[in-house]
Design a protein around this motif. Structure first.
Motif, PDB file in Angstrom:
ATOM      1  N   GLN A 153       0.772  -1.246  -0.217  1.00 45.61           N
ATOM      2  CA  GLN A 153      -0.193   0.064  -0.080  1.00 45.61           C
ATOM      3  C   GLN A 153       1.001   1.278  -0.042  1.00 45.61           C
ATOM      4  O   GLN A 153       0.258   2.224  -0.211  1.00 45.61           O
ATOM      5  CB  GLN A 153      -1.010   0.016   1.268  1.00 45.61           C
ATOM      6  CG  GLN A 153      -2.052  -1.043   1.074  1.00 45.61           C
ATOM      7  CD  GLN A 153      -2.930  -0.915   0.169  1.00 45.61           C
ATOM      8  OE1 GLN A 153      -3.526   0.179   0.120  1.00 45.61           O
ATOM      9  NE2 GLN A 153      -3.462  -1.776  -0.718  1.00 45.61           N
ATOM     10  N   ALA A 167      -6.133  -4.761   1.924  1.00 45.14           N
ATOM     11  CA  ALA A 167      -6.448  -3.903   3.089  1.00 45.14           C
ATOM     12  C   ALA A 167      -6.977  -2.679   2.730  1.00 45.14           C
ATOM     13  O   ALA A 167      -7.028  -2.131   1.904  1.00 45.14           O
ATOM     14  CB  ALA A 167      -4.842  -3.355   3.519  1.00 45.14           C
ATOM     15  N   SER A 168      -8.021  -2.153   3.542  1.00 39.95           N
ATOM     16  CA  SER A 168      -8.788  -1.071   3.418  1.00 39.95           C
ATOM     17  C   SER A 168      -9.297  -0.498   4.644  1.00 39.95           C
ATOM     18  O   SER A 168      -9.264  -1.119   5.540  1.00 39.95           O
ATOM     19  CB  SER A 168      -9.932  -1.390   2.437  1.00 39.95           C
ATOM     20  OG  SER A 168     -10.858  -2.413   3.080  1.00 39.95           O
ATOM     21  N   SER A 222      -3.841  -6.393  -2.811  1.00 37.27           N
ATOM     22  CA  SER A 222      -3.958  -6.401  -1.237  1.00 37.27           C
ATOM     23  C   SER A 222      -5.319  -6.238  -1.074  1.00 37.27           C
ATOM     24  O   SER A 222      -6.043  -5.723  -1.711  1.00 37.27           O
ATOM     25  CB  SER A 222      -3.200  -5.149  -0.918  1.00 37.27           C
ATOM     26  OG  SER A 222      -3.610  -4.859   0.570  1.00 37.27           O
ATOM     27  N   ARG A 243      -0.853   4.307   4.847  1.00 33.46           N
ATOM     28  CA  ARG A 243      -1.565   5.364   4.650  1.00 33.46           C
ATOM     29  C   ARG A 243      -0.548   6.772   5.562  1.00 33.46           C
ATOM     30  O   ARG A 243      -0.387   7.541   5.191  1.00 33.46           O
ATOM     31  CB  ARG A 243      -2.979   5.678   5.015  1.00 33.46           C
ATOM     32  CG  ARG A 243      -3.822   4.747   3.999  1.00 33.46           C
ATOM     33  CD  ARG A 243      -5.279   5.109   4.142  1.00 33.46           C
ATOM     34  NE  ARG A 243      -6.116   4.212   3.640  1.00 33.46           N
ATOM     35  CZ  ARG A 243      -7.409   4.592   2.985  1.00 33.46           C
ATOM     36  NH1 ARG A 243      -7.857   5.660   3.019  1.00 33.46           N
ATOM     37  NH2 ARG A 243      -8.011   3.546   2.432  1.00 33.46           N
ATOM     38  N   ALA A 295      -3.613  -0.968   6.979  1.00 33.13           N
ATOM     39  CA  ALA A 295      -3.878  -0.001   5.874  1.00 33.13           C
ATOM     40  C   ALA A 295      -3.582   1.185   6.467  1.00 33.13           C
ATOM     41  O   ALA A 295      -3.097   2.205   5.598  1.00 33.13           O
ATOM     42  CB  ALA A 295      -5.454  -0.158   5.414  1.00 33.13           C
ATOM     43  N   SER A 313      -6.498   5.836  -2.180  1.00 32.03           N
ATOM     44  CA  SER A 313      -6.812   4.073  -2.122  1.00 32.03           C
ATOM     45  C   SER A 313      -5.916   3.495  -3.232  1.00 32.03           C
ATOM     46  O   SER A 313      -6.050   2.293  -3.241  1.00 32.03           O
ATOM     47  CB  SER A 313      -8.237   3.812  -2.186  1.00 32.03           C
ATOM     48  OG  SER A 313      -8.478   4.455  -3.509  1.00 32.03           O
ATOM     49  N   ASP A 315      -3.305   1.366  -4.997  1.00 32.33           N
ATOM     50  CA  ASP A 315      -2.445   0.319  -4.241  1.00 32.33           C
ATOM     51  C   ASP A 315      -1.139  -0.059  -5.304  1.00 32.33           C
ATOM     52  O   ASP A 315      -0.700  -1.061  -5.466  1.00 32.33           O
ATOM     53  CB  ASP A 315      -3.031  -0.983  -3.997  1.00 32.33           C
ATOM     54  CG  ASP A 315      -4.369  -1.408  -4.968  1.00 32.33           C
ATOM     55  OD1 ASP A 315      -5.127  -2.358  -4.526  1.00 32.33           O
ATOM     56  OD2 ASP A 315      -4.366  -0.792  -5.924  1.00 32.33           O
TER      57      ASP A 315
END
Length: 709
Positions: free
Chosen positions: A24, A390-391, A388, A108, A104, A374, A376
């Motif tokens: 990410q 992940a969120s 991925s 970020r 996630a 968002s 990736d």
């Protein structure tokens, strides 16, 4: 500039999927990871820097001692210490969220740190000089405590000091009661009133003869309530003045237990409590101090007023530390030695005349946009690892005060990791700010324009060092009104985490994220702010007015406004002109943002430029201008059919008067008509040879007629 990232799970204590976190991370040459970077992977860390020729590194590690080791390893590979930045993946992510969410959020946070660093300015500092003069009001122990370091004057303030145990040998003791304190650090003035003058020789006659308990021995002073009587005449030097005499003492600092400095958050150099920390602070400030500068000033775009008329007063009203004052009716002055970098003036200023250098509005914008992205597509290594999962389902941008509020969130993480509390709360995406006061309507609107479902302002609440309890209540109410009018509903809330009561914070944030918020119609990750709206405006980029308007436009690409006038936005004004306008140039001359202009056909208004300073209303000769707060969407150029100059709206129709002699336009027809009504009959005979009333001639032609030239 080659950038890299390194993710660590802190010996596996952070519930983070390192592989997915790497995936990410965006815009890096390499994203690597380790369970325990600071112990057994420093050699690998150096190898990564060398192999990919990295110039900057972002590392997930909040521990100070570990940061020192990592920074030293980076220096071994030729990086400057400033080229290594750290992200808290523990207290703010891996210790308070589940694995998927923490993963996630960690990625970020790394992306935001990298984005923000691209706008980071070089640190600036300044030295604020002072002397060693300190006035202490009514506290002999405090005076004695600093007497060896400072030149101390103790104002008794009506107290009897004869029996004190404090060592006042090196202290100047003065009589009188404080009636006023003015000034700022290094320039305080304290006014005292006493009924005894400096002619007093302390002979004790007035003490002996005066009313019991109403005349002190040391220093000799008379209670303001003491009755006049024969005893007044016993003074051999006539030092008693029952009407009172005033004196002023100048000093660099003041210790006034229980005093009021007139500010919300306290003023540098004015100390209202006495403890060990106060004494340390007084001694630190003796002679001056050096501090990092956060505030930038561009006073050429200030809307505070002009030509003796007062305009915008937002920064003066907002500053909680008395660092901004009106030097004149049309001028504001900043006392940078009193500034404590809270950002209150900068979030209140609509024009960009005041702004924070660090974090700048641009840096905050870039961090917010990175947190909400968002995308990736990762870096060199990341791209080899596949997709991925992940969120973060409900992205909430949290502007977190870097002082007590930030400490409280870190404490929650430590409590959770230590097993002392079961703490898990929604993954709010933090942006560190100097104080909750740094946040204004532009910051909130930009976060929503970038796709946040909600905005949390996380401050210190009742323990705020700057603005007192619930400092952003008014902002939250206003902006929620604006977001409702924009069609988004209420999406902003204020939180004050108590480090001793995590359950209350978890409950409040969970209610906000899981119950109160719905998915925003504004897609996340698409908006990148420029901070501009009009190339002709002299305002700096990311001024609050321009930045907010840009954000509103981005929101309206995806939301349906509930009404034409968006309420709650204080940095926008709507000008209305009533009957009676004579097109005098007063309003156009005074407008600090050139939002008004006079044309051949009347008076025009540019809503994009108006910052709601109300100066035009104040100076209008006829009193027919009114300014209402709000953003009228119908007045924006994109919503108007005028293809010639859609930014300008006619607010009064009128015609200019051409001189009956030379034909030059010199005033409005309405002005001529008004003057004609008032004095036309009285001046009719002044120039009998004129074809028209002399009022219809310009000043030059009128003078020629009157002198028969």
């Amino acid at each position: 500039m080659n950038k890299g990232a390194f993710v660590c799970s802190c010996a596996g204590t952070c519930d983070i999927d390192l592989e997915e976190a790497r995936e990410q991370i965006e815009d890096v040459e390499v994203a690597a990871s380790s369970r325990l970077l600071c112990q057994d992977k420093l050699d690998a860390f150096e190898t990564v820097i060398d192999e990919y020729e990295l110039d900057e590194m972002t590392v997930t590690c909040p521990e100070a001692k570990a940061q020192e080791k990592i920074t030293a390893a980076a220096e071994n590979q030729g990086l400057y210490p400033e080229s290594v930045q750290f992200v808290d993946q523990r207290e703010g992510a891996g210790w308070v969220h589940d694995e998927q969410t923490a993963t996630a959020k960690t990625a970020r946070l790394v992306n935001a740190a990298q984005a923000g660093s691209q706008t980071e300015s070089l640190p600036r500092s300044s030295i604020h000089r002072a002397e060693y003069d300190v006035v202490v009001v009514g506290d002999p122990d405090a005076a004695a405590a600093i007497a060896d370091s400072a030149d101390v004057t103790l104002l008794a303030n009506g107290k009897e000091l004869a029996g004190t145990d404090a060592d006042l040998e090196n202290v100047d003791v003065e009589r009188g009661r404080v009636v006023d304190v003015d000034g700022t650090y290094s320039e305080f003035e304290i006014t005292v009133r006493a009924r005894v003058t400096d002619d007093c020789i302390s002979c004790m006659k007035c003490v002996h003869e005066g009313p019991d308990g109403m005349v002190t021995r040391y220093p000799v002073d008379i209670d303001p309530d003491a009755p006049v009587g024969e005893w007044v005449n016993v003074c051999p030097t006539d030092a008693i003045e029952m009407g009172g005499v005033e004196r002023t003492f100048e000093c660099d600092q003041v210790i006034y237990p229980g005093g009021d400095d007139g500010t919300i958050g306290g003023q540098r150099g004015f100390h209202t409590t006495v403890d060990a920390a106060t004494i340390d602070e007084v001694e630190r400030l003796l002679g001056g101090f050096e501090v990092r500068d956060f505030l930038d000033l561009e006073m050429d775009v200030c809307a505070s007023g002009t030509a003796g008329e007062m305009g915008c007063n937002e920064c003066v009203e907002a500053c909680p530390h008395g660092a901004v004052e009106r030097a004149a009716i049309d001028e504001v002055e900043f006392h940078l030695d009193s500034c404590q970098n809270c950002g209150a003036c900068t979030s209140a200023c609509p024009t960009g005349a005041t702004s924070l250098d660090e974090p700048s509005n641009e840096r905050i914008a870039r961090e917010v946009e990175a947190l909400l992205s968002s995308d990736d597509d990762g870096g060199f290594v990341s791209g080899l690892l596949g997709g991925s999962s992940a969120s973060i389902e409900t992205p909430i941008v949290a502007f977190v005060c870097s002082e007590q509020a930030g400490d409280a969130l870190r404490e929650y993480g430590r409590m959770a990791a230590a097993g002392r509390a079961d703490i898990e709360y929604p993954p709010i995406l933090p942006v560190s700010v100097n104080c909750a006061d740094t946040v204004g309507e532009a910051h909130v609107l930009h976060a929503l324009a970038a796709g946040a479902d909600g905005v949390a302002i996380v401050g210190c609440g009742g323990s705020c060092l700057h603005s007192g309890p619930d400092p952003k209540a008014e902002l939250v109410e206003r902006v929620n009104q604006a977001t409702t009018d924009l069609g988004l509903g209420e999406r902003v809330s204020f939180f004050a985490p108590d480090p001793t009561d995590p359950d209350a914070f978890v409950e409040e944030v969970s209610e906000f994220a899981e119950v109160e918020l719905e998915a925003s119609p504004v897609p996340a990750g698409e908006h990148e702010a420029t901070g501009q709206i009009d190339a002709e405006r002299p305002n700096p980029d990311f001024d609050n007015h321009g930045w907010a308007l840009e954000s509103v436009r981005a929101i309206l690409e995806h939301a349906e406004p509930q009404q034409a006038v968006i309420r709650g936005l204080k940095d926008f004004g709507i000008v209305e002109v009533g009957d009676g306008c004579t097109l005098t140039p007063t309003c156009t001359n005074y407008c600090p943002t050139d939002a008004l202009r006079r044309t051949d056909d009347g008076l025009e208004f540019n809503h994009e430029r108006c910052v709601n300073c109300e100066l035009c209303e104040e100076v209008c000769v006829e009193g027919v201008i009114e300014v209402e707060e709000g953003l009228d969407l119908s007045l924006l150029p994109e919503n108007r059919d005028d293809e010639v100059d859609p930014a300008w709206t006619e607010v009064h129709e009128g015609t200019m008067q051409a001189c009956a002699g030379c034909g030059r336009e010199f005033t409005s027809e309405a002005t001529v008509a008004a003057i004609e009504d008032r004095i036309g009959e009285r001046v009719a005979e002044l120039s009998p040879t004129a074809d028209r009333s002399i009022i219809e001639y310009c000043p030059e032609c009128r003078a020629n007629l009157l002198h028969e030239r």
